[in-house]
Design an enzyme around this catalytic site. Sequence first.
Site, PDB file in Angstrom:
ATOM      1  N   GLY A 250       0.809  -1.216   0.000  1.00 57.41           N
ATOM      2  CA  GLY A 250       0.000   0.000   0.000  1.00 57.41           C
ATOM      3  C   GLY A 250       0.840   1.262   0.000  1.00 57.41           C
ATOM      4  N   ASP A 251       1.935   1.247   0.738  1.00 60.05           N
ATOM      5  CA  ASP A 251       2.847   2.395   0.761  1.00 60.05           C
ATOM      6  C   ASP A 251       3.497   2.577  -0.608  1.00 60.05           C
ATOM      7  OD1 ASP A 251       2.287   2.301   3.523  1.00 60.05           O
ATOM      8  OD2 ASP A 251       3.960   0.936   3.838  1.00 60.05           O
TER       9      ASP A 251
END
Length: 300
Positions: A250-251
């Site tokens: 997600g990052d």
Amino acid sequence: MIYTITFNPSIDYIMNLESFSNNSINRASSEYVNCGGKGINVSSVLTNLKLETTALGFISGFTGEYIEKTLFKEGMKTDFIKLKDGISRINVKLKSETETEINGNGPIISQEDINKLIDKIKLLKEDDILVLAGSIPSSLPKNTYETIISTLENKKIKFVVDATGELILNTLKYKPFLIKPNNHELEEIFKTKIISEEQLILNAKKLQLMGAQNVLISLAKDGAILIDQNQNVYKSSAPKGNLVNSVGAGDSMVAGFIYGYLKYKNLEDALKFGISAGTATAFTQYLATKNDIYSMYKKL
């Protein structure tokens, strides 16, 4: 310049085991160490993509020194505040038939320390990007993100917020450039079960009515949906492959989105690079490299 904030950086000690048994000695088949924290992950992927970024946050003790030195060796620029007491946390991740995580608490951050961080971010300039990602330590008030953004409200800085619950809701009045909830976080925010794509989009548009400019909904292996500030909807699936490690995916999506937006000046390419970066990280042991990301981009 792109700045990220990681309030509670960590050393992630990952051990792979053929099997795990309680109340007995377990031996790892392999092990490795990464420096973790959502903001640090974003900065790492941006560094891999050759974009200049500065990682802000707090470190402490011998573990904090290790984090700082390791990131320097990886070519990342940091400007951490060194806390007087405690040590930066160590997170242990056990991977066998299932995954088990034991996360440390990390050091106490005082109001004096927060003031030092605010003094640093007050130096940000117009068109800089500030990424606020992840949770905050329990020692800090829940409006910490809001406090930080409010100090920069009139500087025309683009805010990217990747957080949950109150942390993200409290920032919407400042019109963040991008927020990145997933379907589960949207369910948590609106206290409802979401079973269709139409519901995802409807709830994302509600966040826009509350102030968000662009909403990027992460769908994991199914790609992502982007609702832009003009309420145009973009959707793309993700390339297929074998999941190796979901930590940091997600990052990486946030980092890829920023990269695509700055490089191509449009949100469609930003979405594609976001999905490419998130997928590339999911298919590798650590965070995606530039070659990994472009390889995924060509498959979209």
